[in-house]
Design a protein around this motif. Sequence first.
Motif, PDB file in Angstrom:
ATOM      1  N   TYR A  68       0.830  -1.077  -0.113  1.00 14.39           N
ATOM      2  CA  TYR A  68       0.002  -0.029   0.148  1.00 14.39           C
ATOM      3  C   TYR A  68       0.928   1.260   0.012  1.00 14.39           C
ATOM      4  O   TYR A  68       2.046   1.368   0.759  1.00 14.39           O
ATOM      5  CB  TYR A  68      -0.740  -0.143   1.083  1.00 14.39           C
ATOM      6  CG  TYR A  68      -1.850  -1.080   1.153  1.00 14.39           C
ATOM      7  CD1 TYR A  68      -2.837  -1.253   0.176  1.00 14.39           C
ATOM      8  CD2 TYR A  68      -1.596  -2.065   2.033  1.00 14.39           C
ATOM      9  CE1 TYR A  68      -3.846  -2.268   0.120  1.00 14.39           C
ATOM     10  CE2 TYR A  68      -2.689  -3.341   2.009  1.00 14.39           C
ATOM     11  CZ  TYR A  68      -3.443  -3.346   1.126  1.00 14.39           C
ATOM     12  OH  TYR A  68      -4.450  -4.509   1.084  1.00 14.39           O
ATOM     13  N   LYS A  69       0.411   2.330  -0.784  1.00 11.18           N
ATOM     14  CA  LYS A  69       1.111   3.625  -0.869  1.00 11.18           C
ATOM     15  C   LYS A  69       0.916   4.487   0.434  1.00 11.18           C
ATOM     16  O   LYS A  69       0.195   5.223   0.401  1.00 11.18           O
ATOM     17  CB  LYS A  69       0.860   4.295  -2.084  1.00 11.18           C
ATOM     18  CG  LYS A  69       1.368   3.498  -3.241  1.00 11.18           C
ATOM     19  CD  LYS A  69       0.946   4.039  -4.500  1.00 11.18           C
ATOM     20  CE  LYS A  69       1.208   3.479  -6.031  1.00 11.18           C
ATOM     21  NZ  LYS A  69       0.249   3.775  -6.864  1.00 11.18           N
ATOM     22  N   VAL A  70       1.233   4.039   1.481  1.00  9.50           N
ATOM     23  CA  VAL A  70       0.965   4.751   2.800  1.00  9.50           C
ATOM     24  C   VAL A  70       2.042   5.709   3.190  1.00  9.50           C
ATOM     25  O   VAL A  70       3.367   5.267   2.962  1.00  9.50           O
ATOM     26  CB  VAL A  70       0.881   3.553   3.987  1.00  9.50           C
ATOM     27  CG1 VAL A  70       0.821   4.445   5.233  1.00  9.50           C
ATOM     28  CG2 VAL A  70      -0.576   2.847   3.679  1.00  9.50           C
ATOM     29  N   GLU A  71       1.698   6.683   3.325  1.00 10.85           N
ATOM     30  CA  GLU A  71       2.749   7.848   3.629  1.00 10.85           C
ATOM     31  C   GLU A  71       2.911   7.957   5.250  1.00 10.85           C
ATOM     32  O   GLU A  71       4.085   8.000   5.798  1.00 10.85           O
ATOM     33  CB  GLU A  71       2.182   9.288   3.296  1.00 10.85           C
ATOM     34  CG  GLU A  71       3.238  10.381   3.373  1.00 10.85           C
ATOM     35  CD  GLU A  71       2.533  11.944   2.947  1.00 10.85           C
ATOM     36  OE1 GLU A  71       2.374  12.545   3.460  1.00 10.85           O
ATOM     37  OE2 GLU A  71       2.135  11.648   1.647  1.00 10.85           O
ATOM     38  N   ARG A  72       1.857   7.856   6.146  1.00 11.46           N
ATOM     39  CA  ARG A  72       2.040   7.984   7.614  1.00 11.46           C
ATOM     40  C   ARG A  72       0.749   7.259   8.150  1.00 11.46           C
ATOM     41  O   ARG A  72      -0.472   7.222   7.656  1.00 11.46           O
ATOM     42  CB  ARG A  72       1.909   9.378   7.789  1.00 11.46           C
ATOM     43  CG  ARG A  72       2.582   9.435   9.419  1.00 11.46           C
ATOM     44  CD  ARG A  72       2.830  10.968   9.807  1.00 11.46           C
ATOM     45  NE  ARG A  72       1.631  11.697   9.954  1.00 11.46           N
ATOM     46  CZ  ARG A  72       1.053  12.629   9.467  1.00 11.46           C
ATOM     47  NH1 ARG A  72       1.894  13.254   8.379  1.00 11.46           N
ATOM     48  NH2 ARG A  72      -0.186  13.318   9.579  1.00 11.46           N
ATOM     49  N   VAL A  73       1.103   6.607   9.408  1.00 17.77           N
ATOM     50  CA  VAL A  73      -0.102   6.061  10.099  1.00 17.77           C
ATOM     51  C   VAL A  73      -0.009   6.615  11.376  1.00 17.77           C
ATOM     52  O   VAL A  73       1.331   6.510  12.278  1.00 17.77           O
ATOM     53  CB  VAL A  73      -0.046   4.646  10.132  1.00 17.77           C
ATOM     54  CG1 VAL A  73      -1.273   3.920  11.005  1.00 17.77           C
ATOM     55  CG2 VAL A  73      -0.157   3.846   8.819  1.00 17.77           C
ATOM     56  N   ASN A  74      -1.127   7.159  12.081  1.00 19.83           N
ATOM     57  CA  ASN A  74      -1.203   7.398  13.572  1.00 19.83           C
ATOM     58  C   ASN A  74      -2.376   6.654  14.382  1.00 19.83           C
ATOM     59  O   ASN A  74      -3.474   6.558  13.612  1.00 19.83           O
ATOM     60  CB  ASN A  74      -1.483   8.923  13.702  1.00 19.83           C
ATOM     61  CG  ASN A  74      -0.173   9.813  13.233  1.00 19.83           C
ATOM     62  OD1 ASN A  74       0.931   9.707  13.959  1.00 19.83           O
ATOM     63  ND2 ASN A  74      -0.355  10.598  12.353  1.00 19.83           N
ATOM     64  N   VAL A  75      -2.040   6.265  15.343  1.00 21.69           N
ATOM     65  CA  VAL A  75      -2.713   5.308  16.194  1.00 21.69           C
ATOM     66  C   VAL A  75      -3.113   6.214  17.409  1.00 21.69           C
ATOM     67  O   VAL A  75      -2.388   6.848  18.026  1.00 21.69           O
ATOM     68  CB  VAL A  75      -2.112   4.158  16.609  1.00 21.69           C
ATOM     69  CG1 VAL A  75      -3.160   3.307  17.270  1.00 21.69           C
ATOM     70  CG2 VAL A  75      -1.582   3.179  15.488  1.00 21.69           C
ATOM     71  N   SER A  76      -4.607   6.311  17.497  1.00 24.63           N
ATOM     72  CA  SER A  76      -5.157   6.745  18.691  1.00 24.63           C
ATOM     73  C   SER A  76      -6.401   5.807  19.389  1.00 24.63           C
ATOM     74  O   SER A  76      -6.296   4.818  18.766  1.00 24.63           O
ATOM     75  CB  SER A  76      -5.826   8.225  18.387  1.00 24.63           C
ATOM     76  OG  SER A  76      -6.859   8.210  17.385  1.00 24.63           O
ATOM     77  N   LYS A  77      -6.820   6.450  20.644  1.00 24.35           N
ATOM     78  CA  LYS A  77      -7.588   5.558  21.336  1.00 24.35           C
ATOM     79  C   LYS A  77      -9.143   6.136  21.476  1.00 24.35           C
ATOM     80  O   LYS A  77      -9.101   7.225  21.841  1.00 24.35           O
ATOM     81  CB  LYS A  77      -7.085   5.146  22.640  1.00 24.35           C
ATOM     82  CG  LYS A  77      -7.734   3.991  23.407  1.00 24.35           C
ATOM     83  CD  LYS A  77      -6.410   3.723  24.587  1.00 24.35           C
ATOM     84  CE  LYS A  77      -5.496   2.857  24.388  1.00 24.35           C
ATOM     85  NZ  LYS A  77      -4.966   2.328  25.344  1.00 24.35           N
ATOM     86  N   VAL A  78     -10.083   5.313  21.240  1.00 24.07           N
ATOM     87  CA  VAL A  78     -11.358   6.111  21.565  1.00 24.07           C
ATOM     88  C   VAL A  78     -12.119   5.539  22.551  1.00 24.07           C
ATOM     89  O   VAL A  78     -12.125   4.193  22.743  1.00 24.07           O
ATOM     90  CB  VAL A  78     -12.226   5.907  20.206  1.00 24.07           C
ATOM     91  CG1 VAL A  78     -13.528   6.454  20.477  1.00 24.07           C
ATOM     92  CG2 VAL A  78     -11.741   6.704  19.163  1.00 24.07           C
ATOM     93  N   TYR A  79     -12.526   6.381  23.683  1.00 17.77           N
ATOM     94  CA  TYR A  79     -13.263   5.784  24.950  1.00 17.77           C
ATOM     95  C   TYR A  79     -14.686   6.182  24.595  1.00 17.77           C
ATOM     96  O   TYR A  79     -15.085   7.068  24.336  1.00 17.77           O
ATOM     97  CB  TYR A  79     -13.056   6.376  26.105  1.00 17.77           C
ATOM     98  CG  TYR A  79     -11.416   6.218  26.568  1.00 17.77           C
ATOM     99  CD1 TYR A  79     -11.341   4.880  27.313  1.00 17.77           C
ATOM    100  CD2 TYR A  79     -10.456   6.812  26.118  1.00 17.77           C
ATOM    101  CE1 TYR A  79      -9.797   4.829  27.727  1.00 17.77           C
ATOM    102  CE2 TYR A  79      -9.050   6.779  26.567  1.00 17.77           C
ATOM    103  CZ  TYR A  79      -8.941   5.526  27.353  1.00 17.77           C
ATOM    104  OH  TYR A  79      -7.544   5.359  27.865  1.00 17.77           O
TER     105      TYR A  79
END
Lengths: 83, 83
Positions: free
Chosen positions: B32-43
């Motif tokens: 995949y042509k992915v530039e960036r991934v950020n992970v966050s959390k949802v409550y």
Amino acid sequence: MKFRLKVEVGLKPGHSDPEGETAARLLKELGYKVERVNVSKVYTILLEAGSKNEALLRAEEMCRRLLANPTKDNYTITVEEEK
Amino acid sequence: MKFRLKVEVGLKPGHSDPEGETAARLLKELGYKVERVNVSKVYTILLEAGSKNEALLRAEEMCRRLLANPTKDNYTITVEEEK
């Protein structure tokens, strides 16, 4: 074109969510009238793709191949063009 | 009245996000042509409150007191009434 995918991965109903249960317990101890807490994860992905539809198809593939576990996870995807 | 709070907690810009970096690397390896991934959390929090405004104030308190670390986290809150 560049797209911002937001993929939210959470547990299917009925699966144990110990992190959510812990958060609920702590919030109750702090005095909040919390009934339930569920925790899920959001992957925000910057992706190069030819169209919004292609970006959505790629995101669904990514969920099936890597980001979500089909046995226990649900996921929702939103796509917007990155300016 | 019952409200559904969604609290998304993610890292402030400039903070290292190893989980996002790992996801980005794996997605690139899958082609995949992915530039960036950020992970966050949802409550996702079911809360009893007198009004939407009160629910929002409680959610902001919860972030400051428990859910977010002010040194490294940003958070966004959405509130909707639970039918």
